[in-house]
Design a protein around this motif. Structure first.
Motif, PDB file in Angstrom:
ATOM      1  N   GLY A  20     -41.099 -25.244   9.935  1.00  0.00           N
ATOM      2  CA  GLY A  20     -41.483 -24.099   9.129  1.00  0.00           C
ATOM      3  C   GLY A  20     -40.828 -23.017   9.744  1.00  0.00           C
ATOM      4  O   GLY A  20     -40.488 -21.844   8.952  1.00  0.00           O
ATOM      5  N   GLY A  21     -40.644 -22.930  11.148  1.00  0.00           N
ATOM      6  CA  GLY A  21     -39.884 -21.732  11.861  1.00  0.00           C
ATOM      7  C   GLY A  21     -38.538 -21.822  11.553  1.00  0.00           C
ATOM      8  O   GLY A  21     -37.770 -20.716  11.104  1.00  0.00           O
ATOM      9  N   TYR A  22     -37.999 -23.059  11.278  1.00  0.00           N
ATOM     10  CA  TYR A  22     -36.555 -23.045  10.857  1.00  0.00           C
ATOM     11  C   TYR A  22     -36.497 -22.488   9.418  1.00  0.00           C
ATOM     12  O   TYR A  22     -35.479 -21.947   9.054  1.00  0.00           O
ATOM     13  N   GLY A  23     -37.258 -22.948   8.679  1.00  0.00           N
ATOM     14  CA  GLY A  23     -37.105 -22.703   7.224  1.00  0.00           C
ATOM     15  C   GLY A  23     -37.299 -21.347   6.887  1.00  0.00           C
ATOM     16  O   GLY A  23     -36.608 -20.520   6.031  1.00  0.00           O
ATOM     17  N   ALA A  24     -38.324 -20.514   7.649  1.00  0.00           N
ATOM     18  CA  ALA A  24     -38.658 -18.969   7.725  1.00  0.00           C
ATOM     19  C   ALA A  24     -37.103 -18.306   7.835  1.00  0.00           C
ATOM     20  O   ALA A  24     -36.684 -17.433   7.182  1.00  0.00           O
ATOM     21  N   PHE A  25     -36.692 -18.800   9.198  1.00  0.00           N
ATOM     22  CA  PHE A  25     -35.479 -17.985   9.394  1.00  0.00           C
ATOM     23  C   PHE A  25     -34.132 -18.555   8.431  1.00  0.00           C
ATOM     24  O   PHE A  25     -33.303 -17.499   8.290  1.00  0.00           O
ATOM     25  N   LYS A  26     -34.133 -19.665   7.746  1.00  0.00           N
ATOM     26  CA  LYS A  26     -33.091 -19.942   6.757  1.00  0.00           C
ATOM     27  C   LYS A  26     -33.304 -19.148   5.774  1.00  0.00           C
ATOM     28  O   LYS A  26     -32.382 -18.607   5.082  1.00  0.00           O
ATOM     29  N   LEU A  27     -34.432 -18.759   5.182  1.00  0.00           N
ATOM     30  CA  LEU A  27     -34.859 -17.931   4.117  1.00  0.00           C
ATOM     31  C   LEU A  27     -34.320 -16.628   4.397  1.00  0.00           C
ATOM     32  O   LEU A  27     -33.485 -15.869   3.404  1.00  0.00           O
ATOM     33  N   ALA A  28     -34.680 -15.957   5.487  1.00  0.00           N
ATOM     34  CA  ALA A  28     -33.967 -14.701   5.650  1.00  0.00           C
ATOM     35  C   ALA A  28     -32.770 -14.545   5.965  1.00  0.00           C
ATOM     36  O   ALA A  28     -32.215 -13.541   5.457  1.00  0.00           O
ATOM     37  N   LEU A  29     -32.017 -15.439   6.747  1.00  0.00           N
ATOM     38  CA  LEU A  29     -30.799 -15.508   7.065  1.00  0.00           C
ATOM     39  C   LEU A  29     -29.741 -15.652   5.670  1.00  0.00           C
ATOM     40  O   LEU A  29     -28.671 -15.059   5.708  1.00  0.00           O
ATOM     41  N   SER A  30     -30.312 -16.516   4.894  1.00  0.00           N
ATOM     42  CA  SER A  30     -29.887 -16.914   3.670  1.00  0.00           C
ATOM     43  C   SER A  30     -29.807 -15.720   2.491  1.00  0.00           C
ATOM     44  O   SER A  30     -28.958 -15.473   1.875  1.00  0.00           O
ATOM     45  N   PHE A  66     -35.777 -10.774   1.841  1.00  0.00           N
ATOM     46  CA  PHE A  66     -36.612 -10.626   3.076  1.00  0.00           C
ATOM     47  C   PHE A  66     -36.455  -9.539   3.976  1.00  0.00           C
ATOM     48  O   PHE A  66     -35.190  -9.587   4.527  1.00  0.00           O
ATOM     49  N   THR A  67     -37.213  -8.907   4.317  1.00  0.00           N
ATOM     50  CA  THR A  67     -37.095  -7.990   5.550  1.00  0.00           C
ATOM     51  C   THR A  67     -37.440  -8.236   6.559  1.00  0.00           C
ATOM     52  O   THR A  67     -37.107  -7.388   7.649  1.00  0.00           O
ATOM     53  N   ALA A  68     -38.317  -9.616   6.721  1.00  0.00           N
ATOM     54  CA  ALA A  68     -38.431  -9.933   8.246  1.00  0.00           C
ATOM     55  C   ALA A  68     -38.890 -11.482   8.030  1.00  0.00           C
ATOM     56  O   ALA A  68     -39.475 -11.916   6.920  1.00  0.00           O
ATOM     57  N   ALA A  69     -38.690 -12.069   9.137  1.00  0.00           N
ATOM     58  CA  ALA A  69     -39.156 -13.308   9.175  1.00  0.00           C
ATOM     59  C   ALA A  69     -39.423 -13.895  10.540  1.00  0.00           C
ATOM     60  O   ALA A  69     -38.863 -13.338  11.636  1.00  0.00           O
ATOM     61  N   ALA A  70     -40.331 -14.729  10.766  1.00  0.00           N
ATOM     62  CA  ALA A  70     -40.821 -15.220  12.293  1.00  0.00           C
ATOM     63  C   ALA A  70     -40.859 -16.629  12.355  1.00  0.00           C
ATOM     64  O   ALA A  70     -41.293 -17.418  11.434  1.00  0.00           O
ATOM     65  N   SER A  71     -40.291 -16.974  13.544  1.00  0.00           N
ATOM     66  CA  SER A  71     -40.406 -18.492  14.177  1.00  0.00           C
ATOM     67  C   SER A  71     -41.463 -18.610  15.287  1.00  0.00           C
ATOM     68  O   SER A  71     -41.204 -18.182  16.181  1.00  0.00           O
ATOM     69  N   LEU A  72     -42.410 -19.589  14.787  1.00  0.00           N
ATOM     70  CA  LEU A  72     -43.321 -19.956  16.042  1.00  0.00           C
ATOM     71  C   LEU A  72     -42.642 -21.468  16.490  1.00  0.00           C
ATOM     72  O   LEU A  72     -42.922 -22.211  15.597  1.00  0.00           O
ATOM     73  N   SER A  73     -42.346 -21.636  17.775  1.00  0.00           N
ATOM     74  CA  SER A  73     -41.763 -22.879  18.188  1.00  0.00           C
ATOM     75  C   SER A  73     -40.823 -23.717  17.297  1.00  0.00           C
ATOM     76  O   SER A  73     -41.075 -24.656  16.976  1.00  0.00           O
ATOM     77  N   GLY A  74     -40.121 -22.716  16.632  1.00  0.00           N
ATOM     78  CA  GLY A  74     -39.191 -23.222  15.662  1.00  0.00           C
ATOM     79  C   GLY A  74     -38.244 -24.256  16.069  1.00  0.00           C
ATOM     80  O   GLY A  74     -37.671 -24.579  17.147  1.00  0.00           O
ATOM     81  N   ALA A  75     -37.876 -25.404  15.096  1.00  0.00           N
ATOM     82  CA  ALA A  75     -36.872 -26.278  15.327  1.00  0.00           C
ATOM     83  C   ALA A  75     -35.497 -25.632  14.942  1.00  0.00           C
ATOM     84  O   ALA A  75     -34.784 -25.892  13.883  1.00  0.00           O
ATOM     85  N   LEU A  76     -35.195 -24.674  15.503  1.00  0.00           N
ATOM     86  CA  LEU A  76     -34.031 -23.699  15.180  1.00  0.00           C
ATOM     87  C   LEU A  76     -32.714 -24.434  15.391  1.00  0.00           C
ATOM     88  O   LEU A  76     -31.528 -24.037  14.717  1.00  0.00           O
ATOM     89  N   ASP A 124     -34.007 -25.466  22.615  1.00  0.00           N
ATOM     90  CA  ASP A 124     -33.312 -25.269  21.426  1.00  0.00           C
ATOM     91  C   ASP A 124     -33.619 -23.737  21.144  1.00  0.00           C
ATOM     92  O   ASP A 124     -32.700 -22.902  20.558  1.00  0.00           O
ATOM     93  N   ASN A 125     -34.812 -23.268  21.408  1.00  0.00           N
ATOM     94  CA  ASN A 125     -35.318 -21.904  20.981  1.00  0.00           C
ATOM     95  C   ASN A 125     -34.320 -20.903  22.018  1.00  0.00           C
ATOM     96  O   ASN A 125     -33.897 -19.894  21.584  1.00  0.00           O
ATOM     97  N   ALA A 126     -34.110 -21.303  23.340  1.00  0.00           N
ATOM     98  CA  ALA A 126     -33.345 -20.470  24.229  1.00  0.00           C
ATOM     99  C   ALA A 126     -31.910 -20.497  23.605  1.00  0.00           C
ATOM    100  O   ALA A 126     -31.327 -19.223  23.807  1.00  0.00           O
TER     101      ALA A 126
END
Length: 261
Positions: free
Chosen positions: A128-138, A143-153, A214-216
């Motif tokens: 879901g962290g991947y999904g949140a960043f994908k939404l905001a970056l796409s 979207f004005t902001a997005a957060a990833s918690l332990s994301g599979a980025l 991956d997060n790093a």
């Protein structure tokens, strides 16, 4: 707060699907929790996304998300997407079209939530962290902001570890690299545009998490590109005690125009 289980039909997926929705409610006599409304006709909204092994119920079952948002006047939409990685699957359903196009439109038609960019946020854990960043970056226009918690980025990790399942989602590694599913590519595209309306990004990961490396990598790439990233790390594994604490930090970080009313 009002909590709703919403079962509905998706034209995009061709099946019935579910989401849980928390809606603000101004209360004065509720014992143990002060609830607020933004006072606006349509509420700000957080699309809160689940991980690979979970569904739309998990944030309510594992955290106190309803209590955490009670005083913020924000709606929370928690949809189910299976193990789709929020993608239009090579062999399966078009979950990306569902989550990025159909779901927000339907949610706005069902509930009084805002379509304004400054009122729309995404967050999620792991997949879901991947999904949140994908939404905001796409869709930085939405979207004005997005957060990833332990994301599979860096989804390449998932592709390497789960080749058969990943091939049904993304296709081959060459199909994935540089595509709209590749967060590193999306980050480069947004940075190259020089858009002063880039979405704010919040990223956190426990130092004992198997996705830490991956997060790093994503952190280093995003900072080098100059993306507006807030990064936090500390002791923690891939587990709900960590995410329950961090979602509270995410809510404090969100650039809500009204924190209370």
């Amino acid at each position: 707060m009002a909590l709703m289980q919403c079962d509905f039909y998706s034209e995009t997926l061709g099946v019935s699907v579910s989401m849980n929705v928390i809606l603000p409610q101004r209360t004065t006599t509720q014992i143990g929790m002060a609830s607020a409304s933004s006072g606006e006709a349509r509420h700000p909204v957080l699309y809160l996304l689940h991980g690979l092994s979970d569904d739309h119920t998990i944030w309510l079952r594992r955290t106190s998300i309803e209590r955490y948002v009670a005083s913020l006047g924000i709606a929370v939409v928690m949809p189910a997407v299976g193990r789709s990685f929020y993608a239009n699957m090579k062999q399966g359903y078009n979950y990306w079209d569902f989550i990025s196009e159909e779901l927000p439109a339907l949610a706005r038609s069902f509930f009084p939530i805002s379509d304004k960019r400054e009122d729309n946020f995404a967050a999620g854990l792991s997949m879901g962290g991947y999904g949140a960043f994908k939404l905001a970056l796409s869709h930085p226009d939405r979207f004005t902001a997005a957060a990833s918690l332990s994301g599979a980025l860096d989804a390449r990790f998932f592709i390497e570890q789960n080749k058969e399942e990943a091939s049904r989602i993304f296709g081959s590694a060459s199909d994935f690299n540089g595509s709209g599913n590749d967060l590193f590519e999306l980050a480069k595209q947004r940075a190259a545009e020089g858009n002063d309306r880039l979405p704010l990004l919040y990223q956190c990961c426990g130092t004992e998490d198997f996705l830490y490396d991956d997060n790093a990598r994503f952190r280093d790439e995003a900072l080098e590109l100059g993306l507006p990233l807030t990064y936090e790390e500390g002791p923690g594994e891939h587990e709900w005690g960590y995410w329950d604490r961090q979602i509270q930090r995410v809510l404090n970080w969100l650039p809500l125009t009204k924190k209370e009313s």
